[in-house]
Scaffold this motif. Structure first.
Motif, short mmCIF file in Angstrom:
data_model
loop_
_atom_site.label_atom_id
_atom_site.label_comp_id
_atom_site.label_asym_id
_atom_site.label_seq_id
_atom_site.Cartn_x
_atom_site.Cartn_y
_atom_site.Cartn_z
N ARG A 27 0.87 -1.19 0.00
CA ARG A 27 0.00 0.00 0.00
C ARG A 27 0.90 1.23 0.00
O ARG A 27 2.01 1.20 0.52
N ARG A 35 -1.49 3.24 9.84
CA ARG A 35 -1.73 2.32 8.73
C ARG A 35 -0.92 1.02 8.89
O ARG A 35 -1.38 -0.05 8.52
N HIS A 63 1.01 5.63 0.70
CA HIS A 63 0.37 6.75 1.40
C HIS A 63 0.93 8.04 0.82
O HIS A 63 2.15 8.25 0.83
#
Length: 178
Positions: free
Chosen positions: A37, A175, A39
């Motif tokens: 992922r 996160r 950010h």
């Protein structure tokens, strides 16, 4: 598997070293990393792997060079190391704006001689504290208007790093925990 936060230095600043986050996620997933992922657009990646930090750093640097055609310095921390950075803030209680409180994640711990030779900031110059591989900065007038923010930290410390503001560090810790 270990959850890592991978920090890329100097991408998507101006027109140089442009890296799309979707392309970055695809590249790292194709190299066998799990749970990739990103950010923001500034090169913050969360991923899971069995590789150690040094191997991960070298592999991501090679992947970026091969895919995008330029060198990108990479700094990695485990999720638990990043959470410890947040918890250890030596400037807690002195800063008032999380966008102007930065952490520079260094590639290695600076040598004790260089640390001992660091200058002290003057009144109104901002503030800093070094803990291991992290340089905490309070830049009340912003990076470009606070003298401490303009110091040549790479030269002063003898190691390079990449900085993130407190908002970004906090979001990455959140996160990485989830």
């Amino acid at each position: 598997m270990t959850r890592y936060v991978v920090l890329l230095r100097g991408i998507n600043v101006g027109r140089a070293k442009r890296v799309g986050m979707a392309s970055l996620r695809q590249l790292l997933t194709a190299r066998g990393y799990d749970g990739v992922r990103t950010h923001l657009q500034s090169g913050n990646v969360l991923l899971d792997t069995d590789r150690g930090a040094a191997e991960l750093t070298a592999d991501v640097e090679a992947a970026l060079r091969g895919e995008f055609g330029f060198d990108v310095a990479v700094v990695v921390r485990t999720a638990s190391e990043l959470a410890a950075v947040l918890a250890a803030d030596p400037l807690a209680g002195t800063w008032t704006d999380p966008a102007r409180h930065l952490v520079t994640f260094l590639t290695a711990e600076p040598g004790p001689g260089l640390v001992a030779a660091l200058p002290e900031p003057g009144p109104g110059d901002g503030n800093y504290r070094l803990l291991g591989r992290e340089l905490y900065l309070w830049l009340p007038d912003g990076v470009l208007a606070t003298p401490v923010g303009l110091w040549r930290w790479d030269r002063l410390l003898g190691v390079s790093g990449t900085a993130r503001n407190w908002n970004t560090v906090s979001a990455l810790v959140e996160r990485a925990a989830g």
